[in-house]
Design an enzyme around this catalytic site. Structure first.
Site, mmCIF file in Angstrom:
data_model
loop_
_atom_site.group_PDB
_atom_site.id
_atom_site.type_symbol
_atom_site.label_atom_id
_atom_site.label_comp_id
_atom_site.label_asym_id
_atom_site.label_seq_id
_atom_site.Cartn_x
_atom_site.Cartn_y
_atom_site.Cartn_z
ATOM 1 N N LYS A 260 5.671 -3.482 -3.882
ATOM 2 C CA LYS A 260 6.615 -2.599 -4.576
ATOM 3 C C LYS A 260 7.338 -3.350 -5.707
ATOM 4 O O LYS A 260 7.532 -2.804 -6.791
ATOM 5 C CB LYS A 260 7.642 -2.023 -3.591
ATOM 6 C CG LYS A 260 7.064 -0.972 -2.670
ATOM 7 C CD LYS A 260 7.012 0.366 -3.351
ATOM 8 C CE LYS A 260 6.052 1.399 -2.815
ATOM 9 N NZ LYS A 260 5.610 1.378 -1.468
ATOM 10 N N LYS B 174 -12.398 5.961 -0.457
ATOM 11 C CA LYS B 174 -11.349 6.602 0.322
ATOM 12 C C LYS B 174 -10.776 7.854 -0.333
ATOM 13 O O LYS B 174 -10.549 7.891 -1.525
ATOM 14 C CB LYS B 174 -10.232 5.563 0.506
ATOM 15 C CG LYS B 174 -9.163 5.966 1.459
ATOM 16 C CD LYS B 174 -8.207 4.809 1.730
ATOM 17 C CE LYS B 174 -6.939 5.351 2.333
ATOM 18 N NZ LYS B 174 -5.743 4.688 1.881
ATOM 19 N N LYS C 120 -4.642 10.804 -2.799
ATOM 20 C CA LYS C 120 -4.090 11.393 -4.022
ATOM 21 C C LYS C 120 -4.089 10.413 -5.177
ATOM 22 O O LYS C 120 -4.344 10.751 -6.306
ATOM 23 C CB LYS C 120 -2.623 11.755 -3.788
ATOM 24 C CG LYS C 120 -2.417 13.099 -3.201
ATOM 25 C CD LYS C 120 -0.936 13.430 -3.250
ATOM 26 C CE LYS C 120 -0.247 12.998 -1.977
ATOM 27 N NZ LYS C 120 -0.691 13.716 -0.810
#
Ligand code: TRP
Length: 331
Positions: A111, A194, A197
């Site tokens: 992150k 995979k 989204k």
């Protein structure tokens, strides 16, 4: 009976990967165990959503999970922010969570790299909040995948640290729920590994996709120019189309196209048309139920109220015992 907790991030519409990955297992677990499933809306504050979006996303994910078969009569289904006891336990755990160990968490480091301008304390303490979610119900098992293993490991660390600190045997150290059979990996439509989204618009099949949209996406799924020799190994993108077919089509259908592949007479257009038809048949009842549930505010309100009452019963007991252990005794 095991006590199971899992959280679901309110990140938008459910796709087939979510369903065949985690959700189908939750649905099995709710019949056999004491399950708590919640929508992790406190966690989403790390990215500062606006209030309208936050509420909409919680409502969407709740409706879709219910429509897919999570059952509020079997499992305790609730919204994290309706359980303020979680926030209190999170604070207690933070007092014994060290900067060094939090900074070493892989998801935190990712992150920071992705978003260097938003390195907030909530992001750093994501693992303590997740630990609070789990141990607030003194859970023994957490049905999560590999990507959450490190967070679960930290949950065990925080639980045992609390026990050692106060010389009690209060919190169990929760472990990953082992499903026995291998977790199925659901491929996307773009030829890569995979369904998700973040892999781009056309890659995932969502339950809310209208039939025409779904068909278009499937017809555009990546394929190659076809086998040139009998019984050739299938390249990844072709394997993917077969894998998706295995989720929704009959064995005869799969066998039919497998034989066509092996004798080099396969026409991918025909195969994808069949896949689209079977996929639409599989998802249509769920799509219709999603619409029903989403528009039934009264039902949603009842589910959330019922779930948070049950969850709070368990959480209040834990918090009052934890306060006593820590030394916050009543006068
Ligand atoms: N971190 C989990 C995820 O990204 C979501 C989550 C939050 C969770 N709290 C939890 C999962 C507690 C299991 C238990 O998917």
């Amino acid at each position: 009976m095991e006590t199971i907790v899992s959280g679901m991030r309110p990140t938008g519409n459910l796709h087939l990967g979510n369903y065949f990955g985690a959700l189908r297992n939750f649905i099995k677990l709710q019949d056999k165990h004491n399950c708590y499933f919640f929508i992790a809306d406190y966690h989403s504050l790390t990215t500062h959503p606006n209030p309208a979006d936050l509420h909409k996303n919680v409502r969407t994910i709740l409706s879709q999970y219910l429509a897919c078969g999570l059952d509020p009569e079997k499992a305790t289904i609730y919204v994290q922010s309706e359980l303020p006891e979680t926030a209190e336990l999170y604070m207690f755990l933070n007092m014994n969570a060290y900067l060094g160990e939090l900074e070493r968490v892989t998801s935190f480091k990712d992150k920071v790299r992705q978003n260097p301008n938003n390195v907030n304390a909530g992001l750093l303490t994501y693992p303590t909040l997740m630990a609070a979610d789990i141990i607030i119900h003194r859970a023994t098992h957490v049905p999560v995948g590999k990507d959450q293993e490190q967070h679960l490991e930290m949950t065990r660390t925080f639980a045992s640290r609390f026990n050692n600190m106060y010389k009690v045997d209060y919190f169990p150290e929760p472990v990953a729920y082992n499903f026995g059979e291998e977790l199925v990996k659901i491929p996307g439509l773009d030829g890569s590994g995979k369904m998700g989204k973040s892999e781009g618009e056309g890659n995932a099949i969502f339950f809310v996709d209208e039939p025409e949209v779904m068909k278009k996406k499937i017809m555009r799924a990546k394929t190659d120019s076809g086998p040139t020799e009998p019984n050739q190994a299938k390249p990844q993108e072709i394997e993917n189309v077969f894998s998706l077919m295995k989720l929704v089509s009959t064995e005869d259908t799969i066998k039919f196209f497998d034989e066509k592949y092996n004798d080099c007479s396969i026409r991918y257009g025909d195969m994808k048309k069949q896949l689209a038809e079977d996929m639409i048949a599989f998802t249509t009842p769920i799509r219709e139920r999603i619409k029903e549930v989403e528009n039934d505010s009264e039902y949603l309100r009842r589910v959330v109220r019922h779930g948070s009452e049950k969850a709070r019963e368990s959480a209040r007991k834990t918090i009052s015992e934890v306060r006593e252990i820590i030394g916050f005794k009543s006068f």
